[in-house]
Design a protein around this motif. Sequence first.
Motif, PDB file in Angstrom:
ATOM      1  N   CYS A  34      22.455  20.752  57.731  1.00  0.00           N
ATOM      2  CA  CYS A  34      22.896  19.412  56.895  1.00  0.00           C
ATOM      3  C   CYS A  34      22.980  18.444  57.781  1.00  0.00           C
ATOM      4  O   CYS A  34      22.723  18.423  59.007  1.00  0.00           O
ATOM      5  CB  CYS A  34      24.598  19.735  56.786  1.00  0.00           C
ATOM      6  SG  CYS A  34      24.784  20.354  55.078  1.00  0.00           S
ATOM      7  N   HIS A  38      25.316  21.677  60.989  1.00  0.00           N
ATOM      8  CA  HIS A  38      25.410  22.953  60.789  1.00  0.00           C
ATOM      9  C   HIS A  38      24.369  23.456  59.736  1.00  0.00           C
ATOM     10  O   HIS A  38      23.778  22.790  59.055  1.00  0.00           O
ATOM     11  CB  HIS A  38      26.804  23.323  60.195  1.00  0.00           C
ATOM     12  CG  HIS A  38      27.141  22.508  58.818  1.00  0.00           C
ATOM     13  ND1 HIS A  38      28.125  21.453  58.606  1.00  0.00           N
ATOM     14  CD2 HIS A  38      26.558  22.662  57.541  1.00  0.00           C
ATOM     15  CE1 HIS A  38      27.951  21.100  57.512  1.00  0.00           C
ATOM     16  NE2 HIS A  38      27.367  21.796  56.725  1.00  0.00           N
ATOM     17  N   CYS A  62      25.441  26.004  53.112  1.00  0.00           N
ATOM     18  CA  CYS A  62      26.468  24.956  53.284  1.00  0.00           C
ATOM     19  C   CYS A  62      27.594  25.119  51.976  1.00  0.00           C
ATOM     20  O   CYS A  62      26.942  24.888  50.918  1.00  0.00           O
ATOM     21  CB  CYS A  62      26.276  23.522  53.305  1.00  0.00           C
ATOM     22  SG  CYS A  62      27.089  22.420  53.267  1.00  0.00           S
ATOM     23  N   CYS A 162      30.965  18.507  56.457  1.00  0.00           N
ATOM     24  CA  CYS A 162      30.946  19.405  55.383  1.00  0.00           C
ATOM     25  C   CYS A 162      31.074  20.737  55.984  1.00  0.00           C
ATOM     26  O   CYS A 162      30.879  21.623  55.202  1.00  0.00           O
ATOM     27  CB  CYS A 162      29.740  18.958  54.336  1.00  0.00           C
ATOM     28  SG  CYS A 162      28.066  19.444  55.016  1.00  0.00           S
TER      29      CYS A 162
HETATM   30 ZN   LIG Z   1      27.066  21.144  54.836  1.00  0.00          ZN
END
Ligand SMILES: [Zn+2]
Length: 168
Positions: A34, A38, A62, A162
């Motif tokens: 992302c 991550h 994610c 996120c």
């Molecule tokens: Zn993410």
Amino acid sequence: MSTAFTPVSEADRAAVAEQLGRPPRAIRAVVARCPSGHPAAISTSPRLPDGTPFPTLYYLTCPRLCSLVGTLEASGLMREMTQRLTDDPELAARYLRTHREYLAERDAIESLGTDVSAGGMPGRVKCLHVHLAHTLACGSGVNPFGDETLELVRQSWPTGDCAAPTDS
Ligand SMILES: [Zn+2]
């Protein structure tokens, strides 16, 4: 062809475990991240350590991205996409190629002796998570429905935090 795979660090393994709510199974590599860094998608081995076939090669991890894709799926988009395979022979031919490339990638790791790929390929569009993960792993131009899904989530794909627990 596939973009450079980063090896799975302990930190990534822990991040994916937190994203999935369980330890990742058969993880081979983080294939996309992302904007916040991550893991966004992983590739997995065609078999679990105990030998069970595990045919889906790429997974979205994610939670925010999964949730955006879930919203798209709930809109009935997959039905329209599947219908377009009937209406558009050129698209159907591209999708068949996607299916074959997916199998070739998997067979290059380990053959499961089956021509079942994932996500409904080659005749249907069943899971946009699978297709988006494939596009994130391999880049655009490989999976037409993964490419379309990426375009649709691009606007809302979070650039910030996120990794934070989802507000469900
Ligand atoms: Zn993410």
